[in-house]
Design a protein around this motif. Sequence first.
Motif, PDB file in Angstrom:
ATOM      1  N   THR A  56       1.000  -1.206  -0.136  1.00 54.24           N
ATOM      2  CA  THR A  56       0.012   0.126   0.239  1.00 54.24           C
ATOM      3  C   THR A  56       0.933   1.157   0.093  1.00 54.24           C
ATOM      4  O   THR A  56       0.580   2.297  -0.540  1.00 54.24           O
ATOM      5  CB  THR A  56      -1.102   0.166   1.216  1.00 54.24           C
ATOM      6  N   VAL A  57       1.649   1.243   0.659  1.00 56.35           N
ATOM      7  CA  VAL A  57       2.714   2.402   1.058  1.00 56.35           C
ATOM      8  C   VAL A  57       3.319   2.776  -0.506  1.00 56.35           C
ATOM      9  O   VAL A  57       3.684   3.834  -0.987  1.00 56.35           O
ATOM     10  CB  VAL A  57       3.848   2.273   1.861  1.00 56.35           C
ATOM     11  N   ASP A  58       3.836   1.598  -1.236  1.00 58.06           N
ATOM     12  CA  ASP A  58       4.546   1.678  -2.321  1.00 58.06           C
ATOM     13  C   ASP A  58       3.700   2.312  -3.293  1.00 58.06           C
ATOM     14  O   ASP A  58       4.156   3.161  -4.103  1.00 58.06           O
ATOM     15  CB  ASP A  58       5.245   0.188  -3.044  1.00 58.06           C
ATOM     16  N   ALA A  59       2.311   1.962  -3.450  1.00 55.80           N
ATOM     17  CA  ALA A  59       1.435   2.567  -4.336  1.00 55.80           C
ATOM     18  C   ALA A  59       1.415   3.949  -4.141  1.00 55.80           C
ATOM     19  O   ALA A  59       1.072   4.861  -4.946  1.00 55.80           O
ATOM     20  CB  ALA A  59       0.182   1.506  -4.173  1.00 55.80           C
ATOM     21  N   MET A  60       1.239   4.292  -2.679  1.00 57.22           N
ATOM     22  CA  MET A  60       1.099   5.734  -2.483  1.00 57.22           C
ATOM     23  C   MET A  60       2.061   6.606  -2.990  1.00 57.22           C
ATOM     24  O   MET A  60       1.756   7.743  -3.481  1.00 57.22           O
ATOM     25  CB  MET A  60       0.764   5.974  -0.815  1.00 57.22           C
ATOM     26  N   VAL A  61       3.325   6.137  -2.960  1.00 62.94           N
ATOM     27  CA  VAL A  61       4.299   7.114  -3.598  1.00 62.94           C
ATOM     28  C   VAL A  61       4.770   6.945  -4.780  1.00 62.94           C
ATOM     29  O   VAL A  61       5.201   7.801  -5.124  1.00 62.94           O
ATOM     30  CB  VAL A  61       5.797   6.543  -2.458  1.00 62.94           C
ATOM     31  N   SER A  62       4.184   5.973  -5.375  1.00 64.25           N
ATOM     32  CA  SER A  62       4.534   5.833  -6.749  1.00 64.25           C
ATOM     33  C   SER A  62       3.481   6.412  -7.871  1.00 64.25           C
ATOM     34  O   SER A  62       3.534   6.640  -9.043  1.00 64.25           O
ATOM     35  CB  SER A  62       4.729   4.255  -7.294  1.00 64.25           C
ATOM     36  N   LYS A  63       2.234   6.697  -7.304  1.00 66.09           N
ATOM     37  CA  LYS A  63       1.188   6.700  -8.160  1.00 66.09           C
ATOM     38  C   LYS A  63       0.673   8.233  -7.886  1.00 66.09           C
ATOM     39  O   LYS A  63       0.731   8.686  -6.701  1.00 66.09           O
ATOM     40  CB  LYS A  63      -0.225   6.145  -7.920  1.00 66.09           C
ATOM     41  N   ARG A  64       0.071   8.992  -8.759  1.00 60.07           N
ATOM     42  CA  ARG A  64      -0.355  10.541  -8.472  1.00 60.07           C
ATOM     43  C   ARG A  64      -1.605  10.392  -7.876  1.00 60.07           C
ATOM     44  O   ARG A  64      -2.622   9.297  -7.992  1.00 60.07           O
ATOM     45  CB  ARG A  64      -0.525  11.293  -9.994  1.00 60.07           C
ATOM     46  N   PHE A  65      -2.077  11.156  -7.023  1.00 64.18           N
ATOM     47  CA  PHE A  65      -3.291  11.305  -6.283  1.00 64.18           C
ATOM     48  C   PHE A  65      -4.342  11.975  -7.046  1.00 64.18           C
ATOM     49  O   PHE A  65      -4.343  12.927  -7.627  1.00 64.18           O
ATOM     50  CB  PHE A  65      -3.285  11.906  -5.095  1.00 64.18           C
ATOM     51  N   PRO A  66      -5.490  10.890  -7.377  1.00 59.24           N
ATOM     52  CA  PRO A  66      -6.597  11.475  -8.120  1.00 59.24           C
ATOM     53  C   PRO A  66      -7.250  12.571  -7.288  1.00 59.24           C
ATOM     54  O   PRO A  66      -7.330  12.668  -5.979  1.00 59.24           O
ATOM     55  CB  PRO A  66      -7.419  10.392  -8.207  1.00 59.24           C
ATOM     56  N   VAL A  67      -7.918  13.370  -7.869  1.00 63.37           N
ATOM     57  CA  VAL A  67      -8.984  14.464  -7.605  1.00 63.37           C
ATOM     58  C   VAL A  67     -10.287  14.316  -7.838  1.00 63.37           C
ATOM     59  O   VAL A  67     -10.654  14.158  -9.095  1.00 63.37           O
ATOM     60  CB  VAL A  67      -8.447  15.790  -7.992  1.00 63.37           C
ATOM     61  N   ILE A  68     -11.156  14.487  -6.993  1.00 63.68           N
ATOM     62  CA  ILE A  68     -12.660  14.150  -7.455  1.00 63.68           C
ATOM     63  C   ILE A  68     -13.377  15.442  -6.444  1.00 63.68           C
ATOM     64  O   ILE A  68     -12.728  15.856  -5.328  1.00 63.68           O
ATOM     65  CB  ILE A  68     -13.424  13.017  -6.798  1.00 63.68           C
ATOM     66  N   THR A  69     -14.544  16.030  -7.192  1.00 63.47           N
ATOM     67  CA  THR A  69     -15.194  16.853  -6.172  1.00 63.47           C
ATOM     68  C   THR A  69     -16.289  16.271  -5.211  1.00 63.47           C
ATOM     69  O   THR A  69     -16.486  15.061  -5.318  1.00 63.47           O
ATOM     70  CB  THR A  69     -16.092  17.890  -7.180  1.00 63.47           C
ATOM     71  N   TYR A  70     -16.620  17.174  -4.294  1.00 60.83           N
ATOM     72  CA  TYR A  70     -17.528  16.610  -3.364  1.00 60.83           C
ATOM     73  C   TYR A  70     -18.843  16.003  -4.109  1.00 60.83           C
ATOM     74  O   TYR A  70     -19.287  14.960  -3.686  1.00 60.83           O
ATOM     75  CB  TYR A  70     -18.092  17.783  -2.303  1.00 60.83           C
ATOM     76  N   ASN A  71     -19.317  16.467  -5.056  1.00 60.75           N
ATOM     77  CA  ASN A  71     -20.451  16.194  -5.633  1.00 60.75           C
ATOM     78  C   ASN A  71     -20.169  14.716  -6.498  1.00 60.75           C
ATOM     79  O   ASN A  71     -21.011  13.801  -6.365  1.00 60.75           O
ATOM     80  CB  ASN A  71     -20.665  17.060  -6.962  1.00 60.75           C
ATOM     81  N   GLU A  72     -19.062  14.809  -7.021  1.00 60.72           N
ATOM     82  CA  GLU A  72     -18.557  13.335  -7.410  1.00 60.72           C
ATOM     83  C   GLU A  72     -18.440  12.333  -6.226  1.00 60.72           C
ATOM     84  O   GLU A  72     -18.804  11.036  -6.436  1.00 60.72           O
ATOM     85  CB  GLU A  72     -17.346  13.184  -8.349  1.00 60.72           C
ATOM     86  N   ALA A  73     -17.873  12.613  -5.337  1.00 60.71           N
ATOM     87  CA  ALA A  73     -17.784  11.757  -4.228  1.00 60.71           C
ATOM     88  C   ALA A  73     -19.192  11.329  -3.774  1.00 60.71           C
ATOM     89  O   ALA A  73     -19.528  10.003  -3.172  1.00 60.71           O
ATOM     90  CB  ALA A  73     -17.165  12.423  -2.923  1.00 60.71           C
ATOM     91  N   ILE A  74     -20.378  12.217  -3.494  1.00 61.07           N
ATOM     92  CA  ILE A  74     -21.549  11.841  -3.263  1.00 61.07           C
ATOM     93  C   ILE A  74     -22.354  10.897  -4.140  1.00 61.07           C
ATOM     94  O   ILE A  74     -23.048   9.804  -3.737  1.00 61.07           O
ATOM     95  CB  ILE A  74     -22.511  12.981  -2.888  1.00 61.07           C
ATOM     96  N   ASP A  75     -22.099  11.082  -5.486  1.00 59.02           N
ATOM     97  CA  ASP A  75     -22.586  10.015  -6.392  1.00 59.02           C
ATOM     98  C   ASP A  75     -22.036   8.791  -6.099  1.00 59.02           C
ATOM     99  O   ASP A  75     -22.822   7.899  -6.321  1.00 59.02           O
ATOM    100  CB  ASP A  75     -22.173  10.855  -7.858  1.00 59.02           C
TER     101      ASP A  75
END
Length: 484
Positions: free
Chosen positions: A316-335
């Motif tokens: 999990t840690v290796d994935a966190m440091v190797s991949k870019r963090f996605p961005v979603i809006t609150y609206n998308e999160a609720i959907d």
Amino acid sequence: MFHGVAKALTATSFTSVSRGVLFGIRQYCKKTATKLRVSEALLGAELGENVKVQGWVRSVRPQKTNTFLHVNDGSSLLSLQVVAGPQLNDPLLTFGSAVEVTGTLKKSPHQKQPVELEADQIHIVGECNPVDFPFKIKERHGLEYIRQFPHLRCRTNAFSSLLRIRSEATAAIHSYFRDNGFTQIHTPIITSNDCEGAGELFQVEPSGPEVEKDGNFFSVPAFLTVSGQLHLEVMSGAFSRVYTFGPTFRAENSQSRRHLAEFFMVEAEISFTQSLEDLTKVMEDMFRSATEHVLAHCVEDVDLFHKHVTPGHRDTVDAMVSKRFPVITYNEAIDILNHSSEKFAFPTNWGCDLMTEHEKYLVKHCGNIPVFVTDYPYDLKPFYARDNQDHPKHTAAAVDLLVPGVGELCGGSLREERLDRLSARLEEAGLEDAYSWYLDLRRFGSVPHGGFGLGFERYLQCILGVDNIKDVIPFPRFSHSCLL
């Protein structure tokens, strides 16, 4: 006179004197042995020389001809093996005792350790009764068990590793900010404002016979800080990049696994920005930089956690440091939440605050890596969050960073720099008098700016996979508990 003494010296007496001188030199060398930390000795410093090591006994293995000890001083997860002859055997030489060992540092004939210390002298500095000592020599104690002994748990491998990781992570965060042009600000611990507006404050009142009974020590109510943000905003009127890293306090009556009454927070403020992307970039870069530093400089300590405390978390840690963090809006999160088959305990309708169960689900949905959620409902955020002025769904330019196993790690926003809108928001909340100074920041040379805060203990939980926040801080403070 010298000639008389010289004539008196026979060959035998000269040999006797020479031996005496050599013995004196040896004794002097022993007295002036080079003092080494265990980590230095393990790297082969002063190999072949007379050295002194001080520390605590982690294991004792007596045999017929020699006694083998492992001594640790906290500078490394690994211990230094000490080989002691039978003349140095002492019944007080037990697991947990503090010792000072002098001898010769040599290459070890065994592959398990690079060097060993051949002891000439062992001085027992502090005795330890292994029967009464709560940690046993051949047992691997869990974090929950050792938490019962806050005054002793630093003697265990797991917690000493945690403290070294914590120290290195602190240095890495300071290094990141220094290298990226931030000025460190020491914001006050005692303050007269409530930055978060949640009312979860510890009030500060002096005690003693000389305390005035008819007034406050500071002439106004004073509290332990919940955030250094507002003080950083003051500084952002003269510095384009500032940060602080220190203790913060919340009077939350919570026994949860991710809340403390006292914890450490990393906070930053950036001037001349009108984009949440400027904030998310700093959050992500700091997270990645600090984590890579810890993984590189605390290899054995991190491995201990990932192998024995939280098996499998390294992926999990290796994935966190190797991949870019996605961005979603609150609206998308609720959907995403509303289209999930998951049964949530709390509602997921638009306008609700995201709870821990929602945050963890969103992280898994996005690939079990950190994810940014932006543009929260305006009414959910404090008075300083910038109004997006979007309709019909009224949102604020705010962002949270959600991470695996924890949920919210960072919270930030662009700050409302428009005087009229900020004045209206403070008046609506009945805070215009208390924050008149805050409005002055907008009257005199104000610029668009924004910032965020990161919970340091939650960061350690995230990279180590530790379930309970009480296990990543030396002395946890929470409701109904203030030991030591």
